[in-house]
Structures are given as C-alpha cells and as structure tokens.
Design an enzyme around this catalytic site. Structure first.
Site, PDB file in Angstrom:
ATOM      1  N   GLU C 107       0.654  -1.349   0.019  1.00 30.42           N
ATOM      2  CA  GLU C 107       0.037   0.022   0.059  1.00 30.42           C
ATOM      3  C   GLU C 107       0.989   1.327   0.197  1.00 30.42           C
ATOM      4  O   GLU C 107      -0.027   2.624   0.241  1.00 30.42           O
ATOM      5  CB  GLU C 107      -1.114   0.018   1.250  1.00 30.42           C
ATOM      6  CG  GLU C 107      -1.780  -1.043   1.161  1.00 30.42           C
ATOM      7  CD  GLU C 107      -2.997  -0.848   1.879  1.00 30.42           C
ATOM      8  OE1 GLU C 107      -4.350  -1.275   1.325  1.00 30.42           O
ATOM      9  OE2 GLU C 107      -3.248  -0.766   3.495  1.00 30.42           O
ATOM     10  N   HIS C 126       0.061   5.516   7.447  1.00 35.48           N
ATOM     11  CA  HIS C 126      -1.066   4.550   7.242  1.00 35.48           C
ATOM     12  C   HIS C 126      -1.242   3.780   8.778  1.00 35.48           C
ATOM     13  O   HIS C 126      -0.346   3.118   8.806  1.00 35.48           O
ATOM     14  CB  HIS C 126      -0.744   4.074   6.188  1.00 35.48           C
ATOM     15  CG  HIS C 126      -2.084   2.932   6.105  1.00 35.48           C
ATOM     16  ND1 HIS C 126      -3.606   3.293   5.952  1.00 35.48           N
ATOM     17  CD2 HIS C 126      -2.059   1.224   5.367  1.00 35.48           C
ATOM     18  CE1 HIS C 126      -3.841   1.621   5.852  1.00 35.48           C
ATOM     19  NE2 HIS C 126      -3.816   1.162   5.886  1.00 35.48           N
ATOM     20  N   HIS C 128      -4.231   1.067  10.669  1.00 40.49           N
ATOM     21  CA  HIS C 128      -5.239  -0.210  11.367  1.00 40.49           C
ATOM     22  C   HIS C 128      -5.368   0.772  12.849  1.00 40.49           C
ATOM     23  O   HIS C 128      -6.284  -0.002  13.601  1.00 40.49           O
ATOM     24  CB  HIS C 128      -5.483  -1.187  11.326  1.00 40.49           C
ATOM     25  CG  HIS C 128      -5.218  -1.880  10.112  1.00 40.49           C
ATOM     26  ND1 HIS C 128      -3.853  -2.860   9.961  1.00 40.49           N
ATOM     27  CD2 HIS C 128      -4.225  -0.922   8.764  1.00 40.49           C
ATOM     28  CE1 HIS C 128      -3.711  -2.978   8.354  1.00 40.49           C
ATOM     29  NE2 HIS C 128      -3.865  -2.025   7.998  1.00 40.49           N
ATOM     30  N   HIS C 196     -10.705  -0.636   7.374  1.00 39.11           N
ATOM     31  CA  HIS C 196      -9.223  -0.908   7.308  1.00 39.11           C
ATOM     32  C   HIS C 196      -8.205   0.095   8.062  1.00 39.11           C
ATOM     33  O   HIS C 196      -7.705  -0.389   8.918  1.00 39.11           O
ATOM     34  CB  HIS C 196      -9.030  -0.216   5.619  1.00 39.11           C
ATOM     35  CG  HIS C 196      -7.924   0.080   5.808  1.00 39.11           C
ATOM     36  ND1 HIS C 196      -7.226  -0.274   3.447  1.00 39.11           N
ATOM     37  CD2 HIS C 196      -6.512  -0.545   6.258  1.00 39.11           C
ATOM     38  CE1 HIS C 196      -6.175  -0.749   3.716  1.00 39.11           C
ATOM     39  NE2 HIS C 196      -5.606  -0.750   5.114  1.00 39.11           N
TER      40      HIS C 196
END
Lengths: 276, 276, 276, 276
Positions: C107, C126, C128, C196
C-alpha cells in the site's frame, strides 16, 4: 473442607498447644504447613494486585488452620507490598493477637464476621474490584455469562449500608456492620458492597483468589454483553453445580492448580497479564 | 493545614530571610524540609504519569511552604521526565522567580489563580485525565459512585471557556482566564475544563495526587454504570463528609500513606499498574 | 514548511547532485541531516507501535528533503522492528529506487499519491488505529472533543473503496486507488478508510506522528462521550485555528517537542505507556 | 495444504516407520521439520497468552505432519508456560499415545473432532477469548468490520451445548460433544461456544494463531461500533474472498510472516503488546 486443609489440621495438632500461646511468626517457624499457608497468603496479596482486583486498598485473609476462631491477615499495607513479616493473627472480634503497634485494616470485621458465620469458609477477599463497582450502584444484577465464573449463579446480592446504618462513611468498621453484610452474603460465594466493592469467600485461599479474579473478568464480559443489547443467556444454576463439581479437588494441571502457578509467576515477574 | 506542613513552616522559619532572596535550588539545599517537599513534587509528576492521569501534558505544583505567595512547578517538560533540577519558583502572577531561560508551562496561571483564591489549598494538578474529558463535553455530570472518590460529591462543575472569552485556543494562558476558572471551581476540590481536562486541588501534594487519580478511576466506573443503564446510587454528600473525616490526617498504613508508597514504587520500577 | 525542513533543504543542497545518483543509505552516510531525518523516521515507526496506533501492520514515510519527488519508507516489516537499515527510497509512482529484492509494502501508493497531491505534506502515516476503525464503519463522524486533536475539526471524511472500485481486497494497492483516497482526504490532515484504518498527514514527521496518536486518543474519548449520551460539544473549527497556531513552530519544551522525547524514551524502554 | 506442510510431509516420509512406533519427543529429535513444527506450536502457546487470547485456560494443537490421524497438543498446563517438553501426541479419539501420567486437557476432543471432519485443517485453537464471549451470550452475531478479520464473513455461528446435551458442565469433554460442535462449525474458520469461548481452525499454526488474535481484535472493534449506534458496514464475503487470496502463501515480509516474528519477540520479551 479441602484435603489440603485436613492435612494441615493433622500436622498442626502436634504444635497446637505451643501455637496457642506464641505469636504467629514463631508458630510459623516451627510449623512448615502454617508457613506454606502464609506463603500462599502472601502470594494471594501479590496476585490480586497484579491481576487488578485490588489496588492500594483491599485485603485477603485465611482462617488459622489450627485455631478456627482465628484468622491470618496482613497489617495495614498495600496488598502488592505485603511480605510474610506483615502477616498478623486476629480473633473473631477483629482483635490482633500480637499487634506490636502495627497498623491494622479498619475493615478486618468483614473477615471476622464471615469466619464466625460460615464454617465452610477458610479464605476471604475484600476488594474494590473495579468493574464490579458499577454493578453495585445500578439495578443490573451481576450474573455469570462465562463458565469460569459460574459460581456467581444465579446472581450476586448487594449490601446497602444505608439500610442498616443510615448515612455513614460506608466502611465495615465494626462487628455489627460486618454481621449485617454477612447476612446479605448468606451461603453464597460473593456479595457486593454498594459504592464500595465486594467480598469473596471460599474453601481455601487459592480458589477464593480465583473466584475474585473471575468475578472481575465476568463483570467485564457482562458489561459488554449489556452494551451489545438484547436478551442475554446466563450460566444456569444447574450448569454451575456441574461445573463446580469439577473444581472440588486440587488436581495437578487442572482448574486452580493450572492458573495459580501462572498468576504467581506473573506477580513475581512484575509483568502485567495481557490486556483483557 | 496538615501536620506536615506545620512542621515544614516551623523548620522553614529559620531560613526564611535567606530563602526569600535566593533561588529555590539554593534554599532547597539549605532546607531539608523544602528538599523533601520538592522530592514529593517530583514523585507526584512521575506518579501521575505512571497512573495515566497525565501523558506528555499536564502539570502539578505545590505552594511554597515559607512563602504562601509563591509556588513550585516544573519547567515545561513531560511530567514523567521531571527531575528536581526542573522545579522552578513562581509568584502568583505566574512570573518565574529564577527563570534562567527555562521554558515555562503556558497554563501556569491555573496554579497561580488557585493559590490566590484558596488559602486552604497547597497543591494543584492540571491534567488531561482521559476518562474525565468525555464528561466535560456532555451533559452527564461527573459524580462519585465509589468511596475513594467521595470528594466529588455532589458533582463536579464544568468550566466553559467560551462563556468568558468566546472562541479561543481553549487554554488558560493568562490570569483573567485563570480567575474565571477558579470562580467555577469555587470551594470544591475538582473542576472540569470543557474539551480540555481538569483542575484538582487539595491541602497537600499527596492527597491532591490521590484525588486526581481517583477522579479518573471514578470516571471509568461511572461511565460503565451509565452504560449499564437505569438509576444510579451516588455517594451522598453526607457520606462524603464522614469519609473525608477519615482522610484528614496522615496515619501510617492508612489512606494516602498506604497508596503513596505503592504508587512511588510503581513509578520507580517503570511498571504499569495492573489494568483497571 | 517548518524551520527544520528549511534547514534540512539548505544543508542538503550541497550534496544534492550526489544524493540523486546514490542509494539512500550512501547519501545518509554523507549527509548528517538526512541521517537525522532517517533516525526520526525509525523512531516514528517504534513510537507508533509502542503507542498502539500500529500493530504488525501500518507504515510511516517522510518526503525526501532534497528530492520532493521521492519519499523514504521502510521495507515491508512490522513497524516496531524497523531499523535504519530497512529505510528505502521510492518515487511517486511507488517504485523502489534501490530495491535490492527487499519486500515492499503493497500500500505504498497511499504515500506516493499524498506526496503528489499535497506540497504542504512531508510525512504520511497509514495505520489500523484500533478505535478509529469503528468510526469508519458507522455513520457517526469522527470529530474532535479534545484540544490535542483539534486538527480533526470539523470532522474526518471516510473513503469507501466500493464507491471507486466495487468489491475488492479493500487495499490501496495501486496509484488509481491512492488517487481516489487522496481526493477524499482533500486538504485535511486525516481521512478514514472504511473497514481498514486511516491516513494521517502533516508538515513533518513528528507532528504527523502526534496527529496519528491523538486521533486515536480522541476516538476513545468520543466513543465514551457517545456512550454517555446526549448532545456533545465539539472543538470548533475556529478554536482549532487558534490552537494550531500554537503548534506551528517547534519550541523547546512545548507542543510536539515535549511529547516526542517522552514517546521516544517509552519506545526505547519497551515499556507501555500508562493505560488510557 | 500449504507449501510448508508439503515440505514437512516429504521430509517426514523417511522417518515415518520409526515415528509411528516411538514417542513424539524421540521422533522430534530425529526429524528437524517436526522439531520446527513443535517450536512453532510452543511459540503459538506463548503468543496466544501474551496477546490476551488465552489466559490460564485454552489450548492450541497442530495435526501431526506424518500421521494425519494424530495431533500434537500440550499436556494440561497454562499456555504461557508451555515448553517443548510438554508437547504430547494424541489420536483422533483423544487418546494420548505416550501419556506417561501427564495430565491432559479435558477438552482435547475439540481438536480430535475437528481433525476428523476437516481434512483442510492442520491447526486448532480453543480459547476463552474475552471479547468474543459477550457475542456468544447475546443475539448480536460476530461479523467482520476490519480487513484483518475478513475470514469471519459473513458471520460466526454459535454452538449451544444445551441443544445437544441439556444442562451440563458446558465443557466439550467427549467425542460426541466435539462432533456436535464441529457440525456447527461446518466449513468455517471460527465458531463460538455459548458462555465459554471459541474454536478457531486453519491450514497451518501461524495463520490459525493470527485468526484467533484478529477474531478478538475484531470483536473489540465491533463492540465499539455497536456502541456508537446505527447501521454498520461489514466486510462483504466477496471482499473476504479477495483478501484471503492474498494470505494464501507465506511471503517474506507480508501477511502472517510479518506479524509472527513480532508476536514471537513480544512473547519472548514478556512485554505486553501496546493497549488496543
């Protein structure tokens, strides 16, 4: 009465005459079984702290194996810091046998009155178990949703000090208040004290500690189940009877024997248990 | 005023003339009681961090024992990293006595204004106590459900910066904002700051730290009680009066004395308290 | 653009010709400022893990100070285990400059597309982030209730992969998906990815890490406020503007400078932050 | 069947005749692949404990690579304390091949019956995963809200012991109860046991451990989403199919390979994972 306690009683018979006249430390030195029991009691203090059942407050006691009219309890101290030096002996009026000016827990009467009323009980925990307290101040009864806390079936009673003594400091600081609490407890293993905490009792110190821990664990689970909403399936009293039957004896690798050693190692390492 | 502070004041009288003209570090070296107080203040910083009341932000101060118009507070630093070297002295306008270019907390005016208005207060905590903040942004008042937080009775007021200063950075960065906050605090031990945190005050640093910790603990319990639903039984102001009476003196093994040593050891070990 | 980055750019000018032709490790060795940036990036990985924002998944990058069309990001590895040896250089198509067969995050296009679209951004996280995900799958918008997360005002947008690519593996594994996400992000600091996690951006790596951490902290607080029920007072966009103004520069002892050193020490000690 | 297991099977063929007649420890010593599998199984025990999926109870097994009609499981012991010495071999009736008086888990029939019915399964976890239990006692189905737990799609079935055996001790202590549970499990990776816990299965031990951990993580997220209120967007079975495709092989730096090494280090350090 468990097999272990019977063994302790037999072994203690020899030293009984001496034990009755000497301070508890002395009798512990001359009595290996009493020493083992005190080790378990110290471990119980450390374990209850490490597992988050007690913080700086709360206490745990055992009935004296040779003198059913006495119990062993730490001097007033944070449970996580208790050592065998701190263990004192009390009679069932809450009077210290050998105080030596050590400070004593003001709520030792909880223990004294339980031992007076419940011949089946050999260990008592009083805690401010954090997730238990919300159940003590609402109308939602604490009931078992998990096998490991089946002993809570069908539900846990709540002691309200105001009913027996009006507006007070909400502490069980004398025999009368202790007696009123024990009446609400009845023949059950656990009772809540409104806005305060709980009392947990059992046949020996290891099972009582396990009950105190799983009472907290079950409270967390029930709180989450209530938050999910809708009807909840509780552990049935009949299921509890069959589950408790499997906990009656101390078998290597099973039930309390399995978890006690783990909790002890966690307490000794000073490492938290994994988050739940 | 506690016994300890009286002792400090007596001892401090001898060095008062010197203390007034020297920077605080120098007076601490020549004054063992001031040094002990600074040790407690450093411990308070570490304890509040370790117990999760402050994270990188928040601060704690004590009134100068020999100069009631001054207070001691760390230079701008994360509380968990504060040492005695960081402790500075401020006057009640929030002016550093011996700044030496050290950065200072922009919200020291919270402390200054409390000491101005409250002769009964000798220690102040400002924190972003995590479970307290949700109560500051809703209409549910923070009220005591547990004995250990009875001092919150009947309920905790909320300071709304918008009412006194409109849209701002929501920080108490001058005397006027501090004064407005202290008016909302009144004669209580705790007030919330909307969307920001709380201020907790008390007669000495140990009891104030204990209040800050149990305010957070009680917030967690109340949140859970609200989640369970239905009516809640709160600690009554009358009960609080009787409970607080038992906390008035520092007795070995009881109340704050019991938990302080535990918290200190936890902070020194760098080990988290058990999960609650 | 922060003062620090300006300094980095100035210093980097000397080595720019070399840096453009050599692998990033080599340029780091000959460029102390790039080395310092890589140290911060490694610290960012460790801090985000220790603070519970990332677990084994999630990643953080910085824009290359001398080459705005490149960014630095670890090889595919759990963030808590990243070292400076793992830091790789990528172009804005997500192509590794000096791959040497190291595995790369699938990603990485999230980072590439942010750097393409946002000249004001020099760091991207990024994650979770656990308490953020519930907001991504419900209709309750993530909004700021606490000063420290004011940058979320007025609310955080949610990227729904199904809107742009139908049923997929719900991962941003190419430039087109990255571009669609960045369109939802707009000029904001944070966007959620449904089911996500989130993407968090900022002017430098320290402030971006702080934003990622306080986004999680604020999500916990908002969740609790919602559980309490009733109307919630959010941080106003006007308040945010004034709060953010105080975060614009890196001042010793204030804002990000204060917390970064604490987080770094926590990550190095391997000790959990206090429970929140 | 994974590439790794195929390799194990090939290598194991040579020692098959010996392995069948010798106790498992002996075969492990003469079979490096079996030894590696046992190392993974011991690691699985430690990891599940450290991540909070099991406490003192719960267990994890692997199918014997050379004998599909046998499985490897620890003697009755707290998972966090299991060593390779504790690993025993069982047949699919739950009979120990080389018991040597070691205590055995009373619920080993869960494992036996899964291996009997599911040729695709090579590892089984049984746990009292704490946030999973509330879903087992309410009518709210456990469904995936996060990519990492997509395998729960569309939803997790719940096994109710009362339906097949009436009031019992609620434990899977024989083959008949195990068979009834496995019928509810069907071809899925996870089933809940009402008021008790869950069973998690998978193609190898690492992926099964990851499934058990992310089942707990997802339960926490779903609980919070439910608390927020309103409609929830779940991971679609179609999305799951595409996500699972990316987990099918063990690639360096990706999927289970990335997190396993991290979990292992956390378990070895004895340090808790960051709070979630």
């Amino acid at each position: 009465m468990t097999q272990n306690l019977r063994r302790l009683l037999a072994a203690s018979a020899v030293v009984l005459a001496i034990a009755a006249t000497l301070p508890s430390r002395a009798s512990a030195q001359s009595n290996p079984d009493l020493k083992a029991l005190i080790d378990d009691l110290v471990a119980a203090n450390r374990i209850l702290y490490r597992q988050g059942v007690v913080d700086g407050f709360g206490h745990v006691s055992v009935r004296h194996p040779a003198r059913p009219d006495r119990f062993l309890l730490s001097a007033a101290k944070a449970p996580g810091r208790v050592t065998s030096e701190d263990i004192m002996e009390f009679d069932l009026d809450g009077k210290a046998i050998d105080g030596r000016d050590r400070p004593v827990y003001s709520e030792r009467f909880i223990h004294a009155e339980v031992y007076k009323a419940r011949a089946d009980v050999n260990a008592v925990v009083h805690s401010h178990s954090p997730t238990v307290i919300p159940f003590s101040v609402t109308k939602v009864p604490l009931r078992p949703v998990h096998n490991t806390a089946s002993f809570l079936a069908p539900e846990v009673p709540v002691f309200e000090m105001r009913n027996v003594a009006g507006m007070t400091n909400n502490l069980v600081t004398d025999s009368a208040r202790g007696k009123a609490l024990v009446e609400v407890l009845g023949d059950r293993p656990v009772a809540l004290l409104r806005g305060h905490g709980n009392v947990v009792v059992g046949p020996d110190v290891r099972r009582t500690v396990a009950r105190a821990i799983y009472t907290e664990v079950n409270a967390r689970m029930l709180l989450q189940a209530v938050a999910l909403g809708g009807p909840i399936t509780f552990i049935d009293p009949e299921e509890n009877k069959l589950i408790e039957a499997g906990r009656g004896t101390r078998v290597t690798g099973h039930s309390v024997d399995r978890v006690w050693q783990m909790w002890l190692e966690e307490a000794q390492r000073g490492v938290n248990e994994p988050p739940r």
